[in-house]
Design a protein around this motif. Structure first.
Motif, short mmCIF file in Angstrom:
data_model
loop_
_atom_site.label_atom_id
_atom_site.label_comp_id
_atom_site.label_asym_id
_atom_site.label_seq_id
_atom_site.Cartn_x
_atom_site.Cartn_y
_atom_site.Cartn_z
N LYS A 62 0.99 -1.17 -0.01
CA LYS A 62 -0.02 0.03 -0.15
C LYS A 62 0.99 1.23 -0.07
O LYS A 62 1.77 1.37 0.83
N MET A 63 0.59 2.13 -1.09
CA MET A 63 1.23 3.53 -0.87
C MET A 63 0.68 4.54 -0.15
O MET A 63 -0.72 4.75 -0.47
N PRO A 64 1.25 5.01 0.67
CA PRO A 64 0.41 6.15 1.60
C PRO A 64 0.52 7.42 0.92
O PRO A 64 1.49 7.63 0.27
N LEU A 65 -0.69 7.86 0.69
CA LEU A 65 -0.87 9.13 0.30
C LEU A 65 -1.17 10.21 1.27
O LEU A 65 -2.26 10.63 1.52
N THR A 66 -0.08 10.70 1.70
CA THR A 66 -0.04 11.49 3.14
C THR A 66 -1.04 12.93 2.84
O THR A 66 -1.75 13.17 3.72
N TYR A 67 -0.92 13.51 1.75
CA TYR A 67 -1.52 14.67 1.38
C TYR A 67 -3.00 14.67 0.88
O TYR A 67 -3.58 15.67 0.57
N LEU A 68 -3.31 13.32 0.90
CA LEU A 68 -4.70 13.14 0.48
C LEU A 68 -5.53 12.74 1.49
O LEU A 68 -5.65 11.33 1.71
N ARG A 69 -6.44 13.60 1.91
CA ARG A 69 -7.03 12.90 3.33
C ARG A 69 -8.51 13.08 2.97
O ARG A 69 -9.30 13.90 2.39
N ALA A 70 -9.06 11.87 3.68
CA ALA A 70 -10.48 11.73 3.36
C ALA A 70 -11.36 12.29 5.00
O ALA A 70 -10.96 11.91 5.86
N ASP A 71 -12.25 13.09 4.50
CA ASP A 71 -13.06 13.54 5.80
C ASP A 71 -13.78 12.27 6.54
O ASP A 71 -14.41 11.67 5.64
N ILE A 72 -13.58 12.12 7.79
CA ILE A 72 -14.42 11.11 8.69
C ILE A 72 -15.48 11.92 9.22
O ILE A 72 -15.16 12.76 10.12
N PRO A 73 -16.87 11.55 8.82
CA PRO A 73 -17.92 12.31 9.41
C PRO A 73 -17.88 12.31 11.04
O PRO A 73 -17.66 11.30 11.44
N TRP A 74 -18.40 13.38 11.37
CA TRP A 74 -18.58 13.64 12.81
C TRP A 74 -17.32 13.57 13.81
O TRP A 74 -17.41 14.09 15.11
N VAL A 75 -16.37 13.30 13.29
CA VAL A 75 -15.06 13.25 14.20
C VAL A 75 -14.42 14.75 14.45
O VAL A 75 -14.29 14.98 15.47
N GLY A 76 -14.58 15.28 13.32
CA GLY A 76 -14.27 16.83 13.41
C GLY A 76 -15.00 17.58 14.46
O GLY A 76 -14.63 18.12 15.49
N PRO A 77 -16.23 17.65 14.37
CA PRO A 77 -17.27 18.32 15.47
C PRO A 77 -17.04 18.07 16.73
O PRO A 77 -17.14 18.61 17.77
N ALA A 78 -17.00 16.44 16.81
CA ALA A 78 -16.72 15.95 18.00
C ALA A 78 -15.39 16.42 18.90
O ALA A 78 -15.20 16.66 19.90
N LEU A 79 -14.31 16.42 17.97
CA LEU A 79 -12.91 16.67 18.76
C LEU A 79 -13.05 18.34 18.89
O LEU A 79 -12.40 18.75 20.06
N ALA A 80 -13.94 19.04 18.13
CA ALA A 80 -13.95 20.42 18.40
C ALA A 80 -14.73 20.76 19.79
O ALA A 80 -14.19 21.53 20.35
N LEU A 81 -15.76 20.21 19.88
CA LEU A 81 -16.49 20.26 21.02
C LEU A 81 -15.61 19.94 22.24
O LEU A 81 -15.75 20.46 23.30
N ALA A 82 -14.97 18.72 22.22
CA ALA A 82 -14.04 18.25 23.44
C ALA A 82 -13.00 19.42 23.54
O ALA A 82 -12.86 19.66 24.54
N GLY A 83 -12.41 19.93 22.45
CA GLY A 83 -11.60 21.25 22.68
C GLY A 83 -12.06 22.32 23.23
O GLY A 83 -11.57 22.93 24.12
N PHE A 84 -13.16 22.46 22.94
CA PHE A 84 -13.86 24.00 23.48
C PHE A 84 -14.34 23.50 25.09
O PHE A 84 -14.18 24.42 26.00
N MET A 85 -14.71 22.27 25.36
CA MET A 85 -14.93 21.87 26.74
C MET A 85 -13.62 21.93 27.48
O MET A 85 -13.52 22.48 28.53
#
Length: 538
Positions: free
Chosen positions: A274-297
């Motif tokens: 498997k060739m890693p494509l470091t710069y090609l990122r796929a958005d994982i649903p709900w993870v970003g908002p959850a981490l942001a909420l944890a950060g604001f807390m």
């Protein structure tokens, strides 16, 4: 008056209890671990590829470390001979399986090279000496040795009654290191010819063991601060700041900026790799908002506990603990969402973030052997177009893996663990302080482990310089990892100097122990994944 009578007002001197003698029997658990691991090595040689793989042994070691940590924590809050016995036995088993995994991997690396030689029709006599295959070729190998160094140092110290608490702190950290190793992946890498030297196992072996001792020194520093009366709320503020730094930097800073978390993708090759494509990122649903909420807390935790410490406001303290517990739950949900979706998500091409296309276009140009000067002359629109064409043709083939961003995932788990430990320490804190040994004993142990760390880091720098001269023709090149190790060594040097020349001890020494270990962790992880340099091969 008889010879045995005592005057009513006489002062009877109380003899201080003598420290228990340190005998060979005290180190029996550590000795048994080494001998039993040697037996596992011989069994692997005897049974060959039919023997249990090193990755399975590593997972057993991880389970043992976690189990031992739980029982050590139970013994702190509710002393029990059974809990202590189970904790010590499972800690010993964890170190045993940890070292066995590393030794079995050594034989597997040798067998792999032998198979390649035989497939090429070459004689086994052409193989290099056996120490050439010692597993110190990448960060996975170093992580196994790092965790072993921490666990083995704990076994050497925790045989004394006063220091049996140590496993409650060191073993969860050793488990975290193995979690990182699990996400990195256990593939055996080919060693670069320029690095083929007998100085490699010497230098990297010293590095891993010195890191392990430094982890124990760090743990003692944390325990000293708790025993010395540092408020858990102050520790919570530092843990929250660390958590904010991690959440703000993972996924290229997209969590707070765009409420997204993107995981790097892989492109499967025809040969199965498997060739890693470091710069090609796929958005994982709900993870970003959850981490942001944890950060604001966590921001709320910092504000609430800051008010409590400044004004002794009990209401602010109450809200700080509520926010800390809430952040713990949200962090756990975010990690669970990330892991589950990475394992099950399909149609990766439709989840890609177009904001990464320009960086990915530059990477594609590098694969076409273009120079940095040539790439700099390509318009951004052309880079994005090139990346879009690649995604249109190959987006359906892309896959996700937990091994794609191992440091980010391990960092998120570390934040979760730090938050959990702060909450544990806030539970019946005074009872916990009473269970810990006296400050002078902790301070003495802090000094001893700090001194050993300083000496081993000095040996690390010396052996690394000799190896560098043999490989690259220069003893020192101010490489990022060289500089990081040098700064860490200087920090422990200041720790010893201020203690010997200035008489500093106690809390100030504990802060130096914490700072020195942070530099070590940056050297261990930050260089390999964040900074370019001669050590990026790891």
């Amino acid at each position: 008056m008889s010879a045995t009578s005592i005057e009513p007002n006489a002062v009877v001197p109380v003899r201080p209890q003598a420290e228990p003698r340190i005998t060979l029997r005290s180190f029996l658990p550590a000795i048994v671990v080494l001998l039993a691991s040697g037996l596992m090595l011989m069994l692997r040689v005897q049974f060959g590829g039919r023997f249990m793989p090193d990755s399975a042994l590593m997972m057993i070691a991880l389970a043992c470390y976690l189990t031992a940590a739980v029982f050590h924590l139970m013994n702190l809050y509710a002393p029990s001979a059974m809990a202590l016995r189970v904790g010590m036995w499972t800690a010993g088993l964890g170190v045993f399986f940890n070292l066995s995994s590393w030794l079995v991997r050594w034989v597997a690396a040798y067998d792999r090279e032998l198979q390649i030689f035989q497939s090429q029709g070459r004689s086994p006599s052409e193989l290099g000496w056996v120490f050439r295959y010692i597993p110190f070729a990448n960060l996975y190998d170093l992580s196994l040795a790092f965790a072993f160094g921490a666990g083995f140092t704990t076994l050497l110290i925790a045989h004394r009654k006063n220091f049996r608490f140590l496993g409650a702190i060191t073993l969860p950290l050793a488990a975290l290191i193995l979690v990182l190793a699990r996400f990195i992946g256990s593939e055996i890498n080919d060693l670069q010819p320029v690095l083929d030297s007998y100085w490699r196992p010497i230098h990297v072996g010293i590095a891993s063991l010195s890191y392990g001792v430094a982890l124990v020194c760090f743990s003692i520093g944390v325990v000293y601060l708790i025993k010395d009366g540092v408020k858990i709320e102050a520790m919570a503020i530092w843990a929250a700041l660390f958590g904010l730094a991690v959440i703000a930097t993972v996924s290229k800073g997209s969590v707070f900026l765009h409420l997204q978390y993107g995981a790097s993708t892989y492109f499967p090759l025809p040969d199965g790799r498997k060739m890693p494509l470091t710069y090609l990122r796929a958005d994982i649903p709900w993870v970003g908002p959850a981490l942001a909420l944890a950060g604001f807390m966590l921001i709320g935790v910092i504000v609430a506990f800051g008010i409590y410490l400044a004004k002794n406001n009990e209401t602010a303290k109450l809200w700080g603990h509520r926010l800390l517990k809430g952040s713990l739950v949200v962090q756990a949900c975010a990690i669970a969402l990330l892991v589950s979706q990475v394992k099950t998500m399909t149609d990766i091409g439709s989840k890609l973030d177009p904001r990464n296309y320009e960086a990915f276009g530059k990477w594609l140009a590098e694969q076409d052997k273009m120079t940095p000067e040539q790439i700099a002359q390509i318009p951004a629109a052309d880079l994005i177009s090139h990346a879009s064409q690649f995604v249109a043709a190959n987006g359906s083939k892309l896959i996700l893996s937990l091994n794609a961003n191992p440091v980010e995932l391990a960092a998120l788990i570390t934040v979760l663990t730090a938050t959990l430990f702060v909450l544990i320490f806030s539970f019946r804190t005074e009872r916990l302080r009473q269970a810990l040994p006296a400050l002078d004993k902790l301070d003495s142990l802090l000094y001893k482990t700090g001194s050993v760390t300083f000496a081993m880091l000095a040996m690390l720098l010396i052996t690394g310089a000799i190896w560098a001269n043999e490989s690259w023709g220069k003893y020192w090149q101010w490489d990022s990892k060289e500089t990081g190790a040098f700064v860490a060594w200087l920090t422990y040097g200041v720790f010893l100097h201020t203690r010997i020349a200035r008489g500093w001890s106690g809390r100030r020494s504990a802060y130096f122990a914490l700072l020195g270990f942070l530099f070590i962790i940056f050297t261990y992880l930050g260089v390999s994944y964040l900074l370019p340099g001669l050590h990026s091969y790891a």
